[in-house]
Write an enzyme that holds these catalytic residues in place. Structure first.
Site, PDB file in Angstrom:
ATOM      1  N   ALA A   1       0.830  -1.206   0.000  1.00 53.87           N
ATOM      2  CA  ALA A   1       0.000   0.000   0.000  1.00 53.87           C
ATOM      3  C   ALA A   1       0.864   1.256   0.000  1.00 53.87           C
ATOM      4  CB  ALA A   1      -0.937  -0.006   1.197  1.00 53.87           C
ATOM      5  N   TYR A   2       1.966   1.219   0.738  1.00 58.00           N
ATOM      6  CA  TYR A   2       2.874   2.366   0.798  1.00 58.00           C
ATOM      7  C   TYR A   2       3.507   2.638  -0.568  1.00 58.00           C
ATOM      8  CZ  TYR A   2       7.110   5.032   1.884  1.00 58.00           C
ATOM      9  OH  TYR A   2       8.109   5.970   1.881  1.00 58.00           O
TER      10      TYR A   2
END
Length: 216
Positions: free
Chosen positions: A130-131
């Site tokens: 997600a990052y």
């Protein structure tokens, strides 16, 4: 110039604020909490409150009023939730880009991360995936905008002292870099018109920062 910093209480921002203030810029750190604003306020530094996740692009535009440049230095940090990577690292960047356009601020410097355009392995954890995706998509959105942008993609961030020397380029070997040196690169970028439209990776190195930015 007046510089608004999104994520104004983060470690990179706190290293950047005195560099800008000492050279005569007006600094507007944007922070979520009043106690953080009180902590940062000083000569040449006038914080404003902004909830990155809870407020919309109009609120960002209002926070940017009068600024000549925006620095996006926000991130969900050590928070282990994938959803906050999307709401802070991506959502905050998108609202900052939109807000800058609404406020008529052209100059925009974004702090991203090294290597985020590379494919993410299938076994990557949810939070890290997600990052990486958030930073990648935020950078793509900024590149597609009509802003006068620069994207800085540092390697692993450390709390080491400023060295004043870095390795800066479109693609550099992975490594670490101190947050203080990242801040110094941002300050140099803001003073270098030729850095507009550049996306650079950044790690510790041997070249003086002003030379590296001018040569980049």
């Amino acid at each position: 110039m007046r510089v608004a910093i999104v994520g104004g209480h983060g470690k990179v921002a706190r290293a950047l604020i005195p560099l800008l203030a000492e050279r005569g810029d007006e600094v507007v750190p944007l922070v979520r909490k009043q106690e953080h604003a009180d902590e940062l306020r000083g000569p040449g530094v006038e914080p404003r409150l902004l909830d990155i996740e809870g407020q919309d692009a109009d609120a960002f535009a209002a926070a940017f009023a009068g600024a000549g440049a925006v620095v996006f230095a926000a991130g969900a940090g050590a928070d282990g939730r994938a959803d906050r990577k999307r709401t802070v690292d991506l959502g905050g960047a998108l609202k900052s880009i939109d807000g800058a356009q609404r406020a008529g601020v052209q100059r925009f410097v974004q702090v991203s991360a090294i290597g985020v355009d590379e494919p993410v392995p299938d076994d990557t954890g949810e939070v890290w995936r997600a990052y990486v995706e958030a930073k990648r998509d935020a950078d793509a959105a900024l590149r597609a905008s009509d802003l006068a942008w620069t994207i800085i993609r540092p390697g692993g961030l450390t709390d080491g002292p400023a060295t004043g020397r870095v390795l800066l380029g479109t693609s550099v070997p992975r490594g670490e870099v101190s947050r203080s040196d990242v801040a110094a690169v941002i300050a140099a970028v803001l003073a270098e018109p030729a850095s507009v439209g550049k996306q650079w990776e950044l790690v510790a190195g041997d070249q003086p920062i002003t030379e590296a930015v001018a040569a980049g």
